[in-house]
Design a protein around this motif. Sequence first.
Motif, PDB file in Angstrom:
ATOM      1  N   GLY A  95       0.827  -1.209   0.000  1.00  0.00           N
ATOM      2  CA  GLY A  95       0.000   0.000   0.000  1.00  0.00           C
ATOM      3  C   GLY A  95       0.856   1.252   0.000  1.00  0.00           C
ATOM      4  N   PRO A  96       0.226   2.430  -0.091  1.00  0.00           N
ATOM      5  CA  PRO A  96       0.992   3.674  -0.173  1.00  0.00           C
ATOM      6  C   PRO A  96       1.683   4.095   1.127  1.00  0.00           C
ATOM      7  N   SER A  97       1.303   3.506   2.246  1.00  0.00           N
ATOM      8  CA  SER A  97       1.933   3.829   3.523  1.00  0.00           C
ATOM      9  C   SER A  97       3.225   3.030   3.682  1.00  0.00           C
ATOM     10  N   LEU A  98       4.238   3.675   4.220  1.00  0.00           N
ATOM     11  CA  LEU A  98       5.514   3.000   4.453  1.00  0.00           C
ATOM     12  C   LEU A  98       5.366   1.843   5.443  1.00  0.00           C
ATOM     13  N   THR A  99       4.320   1.895   6.275  1.00  0.00           N
ATOM     14  CA  THR A  99       4.096   0.839   7.264  1.00  0.00           C
ATOM     15  C   THR A  99       3.237  -0.312   6.729  1.00  0.00           C
ATOM     16  N   SER A 100       2.784  -0.221   5.474  1.00  0.00           N
ATOM     17  CA  SER A 100       2.003  -1.334   4.915  1.00  0.00           C
ATOM     18  C   SER A 100       2.935  -2.519   4.629  1.00  0.00           C
ATOM     19  N   THR A 101       2.381  -3.640   4.279  1.00  0.00           N
ATOM     20  CA  THR A 101       3.141  -4.882   4.101  1.00  0.00           C
ATOM     21  C   THR A 101       4.290  -4.709   3.111  1.00  0.00           C
ATOM     22  N   ALA A 102       5.498  -5.068   3.553  1.00  0.00           N
ATOM     23  CA  ALA A 102       6.682  -4.991   2.683  1.00  0.00           C
ATOM     24  C   ALA A 102       6.627  -6.127   1.665  1.00  0.00           C
ATOM     25  N   VAL A 103       6.919  -5.796   0.390  1.00  0.00           N
ATOM     26  CA  VAL A 103       6.956  -6.825  -0.654  1.00  0.00           C
ATOM     27  C   VAL A 103       8.329  -6.932  -1.301  1.00  0.00           C
ATOM     28  N   GLY A 104       9.216  -5.965  -1.014  1.00  0.00           N
ATOM     29  CA  GLY A 104      10.552  -6.036  -1.600  1.00  0.00           C
ATOM     30  C   GLY A 104      11.307  -4.732  -1.497  1.00  0.00           C
ATOM     31  N   GLY A 131       6.013 -13.641  -0.272  1.00  0.00           N
ATOM     32  CA  GLY A 131       5.061 -14.364  -1.100  1.00  0.00           C
ATOM     33  C   GLY A 131       5.716 -15.338  -2.061  1.00  0.00           C
ATOM     34  N   LYS A 132       4.980 -15.706  -3.110  1.00  0.00           N
ATOM     35  CA  LYS A 132       5.491 -16.729  -4.026  1.00  0.00           C
ATOM     36  C   LYS A 132       6.637 -16.243  -4.904  1.00  0.00           C
ATOM     37  N   TYR A 133       6.887 -14.917  -4.939  1.00  0.00           N
ATOM     38  CA  TYR A 133       7.993 -14.382  -5.737  1.00  0.00           C
ATOM     39  C   TYR A 133       9.214 -14.050  -4.876  1.00  0.00           C
ATOM     40  N   ASN A 134       9.221 -14.495  -3.614  1.00  0.00           N
ATOM     41  CA  ASN A 134      10.336 -14.250  -2.708  1.00  0.00           C
ATOM     42  C   ASN A 134      11.652 -14.713  -3.341  1.00  0.00           C
ATOM     43  N   GLY A 135      12.635 -13.813  -3.422  1.00  0.00           N
ATOM     44  CA  GLY A 135      13.935 -14.135  -3.991  1.00  0.00           C
ATOM     45  C   GLY A 135      14.046 -13.871  -5.482  1.00  0.00           C
ATOM     46  N   SER A 136      12.940 -13.566  -6.136  1.00  0.00           N
ATOM     47  CA  SER A 136      12.951 -13.273  -7.572  1.00  0.00           C
ATOM     48  C   SER A 136      13.164 -11.779  -7.792  1.00  0.00           C
ATOM     49  N   VAL A 156      13.636  -5.483 -18.649  1.00  0.00           N
ATOM     50  CA  VAL A 156      14.631  -6.062 -19.557  1.00  0.00           C
ATOM     51  C   VAL A 156      15.136  -7.429 -19.118  1.00  0.00           C
ATOM     52  N   GLY A 157      14.663  -7.914 -17.989  1.00  0.00           N
ATOM     53  CA  GLY A 157      15.093  -9.231 -17.544  1.00  0.00           C
ATOM     54  C   GLY A 157      14.632  -9.509 -16.134  1.00  0.00           C
ATOM     55  N   GLY A 158      15.059 -10.666 -15.620  1.00  0.00           N
ATOM     56  CA  GLY A 158      14.691 -11.043 -14.271  1.00  0.00           C
ATOM     57  C   GLY A 158      15.397 -12.312 -13.851  1.00  0.00           C
ATOM     58  N   THR A 159      15.174 -12.692 -12.596  1.00  0.00           N
ATOM     59  CA  THR A 159      15.756 -13.910 -12.050  1.00  0.00           C
ATOM     60  C   THR A 159      14.681 -14.680 -11.296  1.00  0.00           C
ATOM     61  N   GLY A 160      15.006 -15.919 -10.928  1.00  0.00           N
ATOM     62  CA  GLY A 160      14.068 -16.740 -10.165  1.00  0.00           C
ATOM     63  C   GLY A 160      12.817 -17.032 -10.977  1.00  0.00           C
ATOM     64  N   ALA A 161      11.648 -16.738 -10.403  1.00  0.00           N
ATOM     65  CA  ALA A 161      10.379 -16.965 -11.103  1.00  0.00           C
ATOM     66  C   ALA A 161      10.280 -16.114 -12.362  1.00  0.00           C
ATOM     67  N   PHE A 162      11.083 -15.058 -12.447  1.00  0.00           N
ATOM     68  CA  PHE A 162      11.017 -14.139 -13.583  1.00  0.00           C
ATOM     69  C   PHE A 162      12.197 -14.292 -14.550  1.00  0.00           C
ATOM     70  N   ARG A 163      12.814 -15.472 -14.596  1.00  0.00           N
ATOM     71  CA  ARG A 163      13.881 -15.709 -15.579  1.00  0.00           C
ATOM     72  C   ARG A 163      13.341 -15.451 -16.977  1.00  0.00           C
TER      73      ARG A 163
END
Length: 193
Positions: A95-104, A131-136, A156-163
């Motif tokens: 969410g837009p608040s800095l205290t909302s759930t961290a995703v990365g 979540g399911k993209y942890n580490g990607s 332009v690219g990615g790793t893990g689930a986003f190879r």
Amino acid sequence: MASSLARTILFTAFLFSTLAIHEAVADGNSEDTPSLEEIRHRLKSQKLTRLQFYMHDLVLVSDPTSVKVAGVPGSNRTTVNFGDLYVLDDPLTAGPSLTSTAVGRAQGIYSFSSKDSITLMMSVNMVFTGGKYNGSTVTVIGRNAVLNKVRELPVVGGTGAFRLARGFVQISTAILDAPTLSMVLNCSLYVLH
């Protein structure tokens, strides 16, 4: 003569990097390295994923997430000028608040690359930590015309689930705090992987 030497050096570097990539892909013995067959299968079964998150770029605050590392001689850190270079490690949240759930985290660099407008050249890795993209990761490189309502930058690219990822991210400014040069960006990421 110098031009010929430079071309030879560039060609040699290209050749060695190509051989290294070929060996890494052809080897296939490592658990982390996909085989050529796995890569072909992924290309045939690609899917489109949309992720929505907020990026917090905090500059002139007590705990900045973006810092100026180079700039125009004589400039100070409270102004922005053509040529200024920043390194960032911005939180990504649900969410837009800095205290909302961290995703990365968004980690990379941006520079002020226009003499006539507030335009950035960005090179950023979106590193997902939950979540399911942890580490990607997803890599975004492109032009960000900050004053436009919506900006679009290429993936332009990615790793893990986003190879082998490709796609784009649409960015809009959700919150702007001009005195601290800080902003919260609304990011809609579309990734084909």
